[in-house]
Design a protein around this motif. Structure first.
Motif, short mmCIF file in Angstrom:
data_model
loop_
_atom_site.label_atom_id
_atom_site.label_comp_id
_atom_site.label_asym_id
_atom_site.label_seq_id
_atom_site.Cartn_x
_atom_site.Cartn_y
_atom_site.Cartn_z
N PHE A 66 1.84 33.37 -6.37
CA PHE A 66 1.68 33.33 -4.92
C PHE A 66 0.19 33.42 -4.55
O PHE A 66 -0.28 32.70 -3.66
N ILE A 69 -1.32 30.08 -4.96
CA ILE A 69 -0.94 29.21 -3.82
C ILE A 69 -1.90 29.46 -2.65
O ILE A 69 -2.41 28.53 -2.02
N TYR A 75 -2.71 25.08 1.35
CA TYR A 75 -2.00 26.24 1.94
C TYR A 75 -2.92 26.94 2.95
O TYR A 75 -3.64 27.90 2.64
N GLY A 181 1.04 37.23 6.88
CA GLY A 181 1.27 36.09 6.00
C GLY A 181 2.32 35.12 6.50
O GLY A 181 2.57 34.09 5.87
N GLY A 182 2.99 35.47 7.59
CA GLY A 182 4.10 34.61 8.04
C GLY A 182 5.39 34.96 7.33
O GLY A 182 6.36 34.19 7.39
N TYR A 226 3.36 23.10 1.06
CA TYR A 226 4.40 23.58 0.12
C TYR A 226 4.58 22.61 -1.06
O TYR A 226 5.55 22.71 -1.80
N PHE A 236 5.74 28.45 -8.90
CA PHE A 236 6.26 29.65 -8.22
C PHE A 236 7.78 29.52 -8.03
O PHE A 236 8.55 30.44 -8.33
N MET A 272 12.73 25.23 0.73
CA MET A 272 12.29 25.07 -0.65
C MET A 272 13.54 25.14 -1.53
O MET A 272 14.36 26.07 -1.39
N GLU A 302 14.21 29.30 -0.62
CA GLU A 302 13.43 29.95 0.45
C GLU A 302 13.46 29.10 1.71
O GLU A 302 13.40 27.87 1.63
C1 AVI Z 1 5.35 34.82 1.67
N1 AVI Z 1 5.68 33.66 2.48
C2 AVI Z 1 5.22 33.83 3.87
C3 AVI Z 1 5.25 32.38 1.90
C4 AVI Z 1 5.61 31.22 2.87
O1 AVI Z 1 4.73 30.42 3.16
O2 AVI Z 1 6.75 31.18 3.34
C5 AVI Z 1 5.88 32.14 0.55
C6 AVI Z 1 5.59 30.79 -0.01
N2 AVI Z 1 6.48 29.99 -0.53
C7 AVI Z 1 5.89 28.88 -0.93
N3 AVI Z 1 4.61 28.96 -0.65
C8 AVI Z 1 4.39 30.15 -0.08
#
Ligand code: AVI
Ligand code: SAH
Length: 342
Positions: A66, A69, A75, A181-182, A226, A236, A272, A302
């Motif tokens: 993470f 990322i 990102y 972080g959202g 993403y 990830f 995802m 996710e």
């Molecule tokens: C932790 N969360 C806010 C990240 C998101 O962007 O939803 C997790 C993530 N999944 C893929 N990239 C980042």
């Protein structure tokens, strides 16, 4: 909705310990990362749309991925939120005058440095309670913070924010809760309402919550965030299969799955998935489960919801919070909302 008006003094919490590096560490009841995994897998693999909760991403490797990322050019949330915090941390500290910062889903705590740096400028001395499901991430963050801010008193909280909010040990107020972080977007509407209501129930009237939330924007920007070119998001996502193999004695083959992520404009969320590349069966010996995957079928691993400021305001107000302050990036990519329980 009921609120705490007094210290909960670690009610329901196992006694705090010091780990071998000397950090005060409290394991909350939901602290085992695999707590609920059997149930979540049985439930998530039973229906026609397979799905799993995202908390299982975060073993030690998942947390490091993470962080990778967050450093990719695609990102944008991390650097955008970091710039917002750099600009507003001091003003927020002035407004709240906190005795404690409680950070939920704290991960590497890197962006929180803006608050600690602002504390130094203002001559504030705060306590820090980072709260995360991943104890490796908590310990690494605490070691980094200790070397940088020797004055910082820390208490690490290991737990699951879906169940442990009522058991948060109290610390001197007013408390500034951070949920950055959202990560609020990783909860669906009902989960987010339940989470916010539980958080509000754990807060005292003088406490504040700072929420970082990601904004709806052009699909191509979201899709790229993403699907980074370096492939960290794919790693990830696929790391989840390794987590399942380890914890469930399963035989997932990561070469039989592919990372798929896209912005679903109707739902306003990134989805995802792990998509089966061929029809095959996977066995999870520890729970006596064999699951068949048909070629093209996916596991939804996710969701990451994106908001308008109006949508977020309606959500927090539905959970009983009052909207106090809103700061947004110049390009409207990311927002911070400061809210109070009354
Ligand atoms: C932790 N969360 C806010 C990240 C998101 O962007 O939803 C997790 C993530 N999944 C893929 N990239 C980042
Ligand atoms: N706040 C950091 C990290 C965001 S990643 C940032 O903005 O960069 C999401 C974090 O939430 C991870 O550190 C993960 O371990 C933690 N997390 C995910 N699900 C959780 C849960 N159910 N309970 C507690 N922490 C959780």
């Amino acid at each position: 909705m009921e609120q705490n008006t007094r210290a909960v003094d670690g009610l329901g919490v196992r006694p705090g310990t010091r780990d071998k590096t000397g950090f005060a560490l409290v394991r909350l009841p939901g602290s085992s990362r695999s707590s609920g995994l059997d149930r979540d897998v049985r439930r998530g693999f039973a229906g026609p749309r397979k799905h799993l909760p995202p908390k299982y991403f975060y073993d030690a490797r998942g947390s490091l991925l993470f962080e990778r990322i967050c450093g990719t050019p695609e990102y944008y949330p991390t650097r955008t939120e970091s710039a917002l915090l750099a600009r507003h941390a001091r003003g927020i500290l002035d407004q709240v005058a906190p005795g404690t910062l409680v950070e939920i889903g704290s991960g590497s705590s890197e962006k929180t440095d803006h608050f600690f740096a602002a504390c130094e400028q203002l001559g504030f001395c705060v306590r820090y309670q980072p709260f995360d499901v991943c104890d490796e991430a908590l310990r690494a963050a605490a070691a980094r913070l200790r070397s940088r801010y020797a004055w910082l008193d820390m208490e690490l909280l290991v737990g699951d924010y879906a169940v442990d909010l009522p058991a948060l040990p109290y610390s001197e107020g007013p408390r500034l809760f951070l949920f950055l972080g959202g990560t609020i977007g990783n909860l669906n509407h009902d989960e987010a309402l339940t989470f916010l209501a539980a958080l509000r129930g754990a807060m005292c009237p003088e406490d504040f919550l700072l929420l970082g939330f990601d904004r709806i924007k052009e699909k191509h920007v979201l899709d790229a965030a993403y699907n980074d070119a370096a492939g960290y998001t794919a790693q990830f996502n696929l790391n989840l299969l390794k987590v399942l193999n380890t914890r469930l004695d399963a035989d997932f083959d990561k070469h039989r799955f592919a990372h798929v992520a896209f912005f679903n404009e109707d739902e306003g969320q990134i989805e995802m998935h792990l998509q089966a590349q061929c029809t095959h069966e996977v066995s999870m010996s520890r729970i006596g489960l064999v699951t068949r995957f048909v070629e093209g079928e996916t596991i939804l691993t996710e969701i990451s919801r994106k908001f308008t400021p109006e949508g977020m305001k309606a959500l927090v107000e539905a959970a009983g919070f009052r909207w106090r302050r809103h700061e947004e990036a110049d390009n409207g990519y990311f927002s911070l909302a400061l809210v109070t329980p009354t």
